[in-house]
Design a protein around this motif. Structure first.
Motif, short mmCIF file in Angstrom:
data_model
loop_
_atom_site.label_atom_id
_atom_site.label_comp_id
_atom_site.label_asym_id
_atom_site.label_seq_id
_atom_site.Cartn_x
_atom_site.Cartn_y
_atom_site.Cartn_z
N LEU A 76 -7.33 0.86 -0.43
CA LEU A 76 -7.99 -0.42 -0.19
C LEU A 76 -7.03 -1.42 0.45
CD1 LEU A 76 -10.13 -0.83 -3.45
CD2 LEU A 76 -11.01 -0.73 -1.11
N ALA A 91 0.82 -1.21 0.00
CA ALA A 91 0.00 0.00 0.00
C ALA A 91 0.85 1.26 0.00
CB ALA A 91 -0.93 0.00 1.21
N THR A 95 -13.74 -6.16 -0.10
CA THR A 95 -12.64 -5.21 -0.09
C THR A 95 -11.39 -5.77 -0.77
OG1 THR A 95 -12.07 -5.95 2.16
CG2 THR A 95 -13.44 -3.98 1.95
N THR A 152 -15.47 -6.19 5.98
CA THR A 152 -14.81 -6.45 4.70
C THR A 152 -15.76 -7.00 3.65
OG1 THR A 152 -14.13 -8.65 5.49
CG2 THR A 152 -12.55 -6.85 5.76
N SER A 157 -12.12 -6.09 -4.59
CA SER A 157 -12.13 -4.75 -5.20
C SER A 157 -10.72 -4.23 -5.39
CB SER A 157 -12.93 -3.78 -4.33
OG SER A 157 -14.28 -4.17 -4.24
N MET A 158 -9.86 -4.50 -4.41
CA MET A 158 -8.46 -4.04 -4.52
C MET A 158 -7.78 -4.65 -5.73
SD MET A 158 -5.30 -4.65 -1.86
CE MET A 158 -4.90 -6.25 -2.59
N TRP A 161 -6.99 -11.65 -9.34
CA TRP A 161 -8.32 -11.15 -9.02
C TRP A 161 -9.37 -12.25 -9.09
CZ3 TRP A 161 -12.39 -10.21 -12.83
CH2 TRP A 161 -13.57 -9.75 -12.24
N TYR A 211 -6.75 -0.56 4.01
CA TYR A 211 -7.98 -0.95 4.69
C TYR A 211 -7.97 -2.44 5.00
CZ TYR A 211 -12.96 -1.32 5.77
OH TYR A 211 -14.16 -1.57 6.40
N ASN A 212 -7.59 -3.25 4.01
CA ASN A 212 -7.51 -4.70 4.22
C ASN A 212 -6.47 -5.04 5.29
OD1 ASN A 212 -9.31 -6.30 2.28
ND2 ASN A 212 -8.39 -4.83 0.89
N ILE A 232 -6.42 4.75 -5.10
CA ILE A 232 -7.57 3.98 -4.58
C ILE A 232 -7.14 2.57 -4.20
CG2 ILE A 232 -9.82 3.02 -5.18
CD1 ILE A 232 -10.20 5.43 -7.06
N THR A 233 -6.30 1.96 -5.04
CA THR A 233 -5.79 0.61 -4.74
C THR A 233 -5.03 0.60 -3.43
OG1 THR A 233 -5.59 0.09 -7.10
CG2 THR A 233 -4.32 -1.26 -5.58
#
Length: 222
Positions: free
Chosen positions: A192, A34, A149, A213, A152-153, A140, A195-196, A188-189
């Motif tokens: 996320l 991140a 979450t 999540t 989406s990442m 993915w 967040y994860n 944004i990635t």
């Protein structure tokens, strides 16, 4: 007498092995990914620095945090039997190390294209990013029954690689809107990913915060 000695005396002195701490390398790997992605993506976006300008300040992050730290997290994921985490962290750690190699003059990557036809370096970088987009798409697919979450990442990261690849393959000038768009997707990635990471770190032992999540497990076949 200590607590463990009391327990032994009450249970015929049976040796009790200490509990093995649970190892969860996920938050470490996600944080490394991140932060490195966030900084580079801000540069691509043009936030505070010219988009398309030098990004060599990312080199150290790409080597030591995004690179080596993620690879270590990947090895620990192998230790706990998580093939997905091991593949993801080890691969993206290698991505950041290879990206750092491109930025370091001593590796001679950029200088090797000095006498080649126009846009050869752009084409090479475009293919490099496109290949990582294919890999990320494969990863993915492996998340569509995990959490909202996480899935989406990887989905946005897939688009990010393809957008940045297209900016190079289209031979657009530095600071173009496509690169900036790729930078925005990268931010944004990164958010996320953080967040994860936080969702994996926060538990009842350290905080009252619990992050949702969005489990996709209900999509599994009956």
């Amino acid at each position: 007498m200590s607590g463990i000695e009391d327990y032994k005396s009450q249970n015929n002195h049976v040796n009790v092995a200490p509990a093995t701490p649970k190892i969860n390398p996920g938050p470490l790997g996600l944080c490394a990914f991140a932060l490195t992605t966030f900084v580079l993506s801000l540069f691509n976006l043009g936030a505070g620095v010219p988009s398309g300008g030098p990004v060599t300040v990312v080199t150290g992050l790409a080597m030591f945090y995004g690179g080596i730290t993620q690879i270590l997290a990947g090895m620990w994921e192998f230790k706990v039997g998580n093939n997905f985490g091991a593949t993801a962290f080890t691969s993206y750690g290698a991505f950041w190390l290879s990206y750092a190699a491109i930025l370091i003059p001593g590796f001679g990557v950029v200088s090797a294209y000095a006498n080649t036809p126009d846009h050869t370096l752009d084409n090479a970088l475009g293919i490099f990013l496109f290949a990582w987009g294919i890999f990320t798409f494969i990863m993915w697919i492996a998340t569509v029954r995990s959490t909202m979450t996480l899935s989406s990442m990887f989905f946005i990261l897939t688009i990010t690689f393809f957008v940045l690849s297209s900016a190079h393959l289209s031979h657009l000038s530095a600071g173009n809107m496509v690169t900036k768009f790729g930078g925005a997707l990268g931010v944004i990635t990164a958010l996320l990913a953080w967040y994860n990471a936080a969702a994996g770190l926060y538990d009842a032992s350290n905080t009252f915060v619990k992050l949702p999540t969005g489990s996709l497990a209900q999509l599994k076949s009956q």
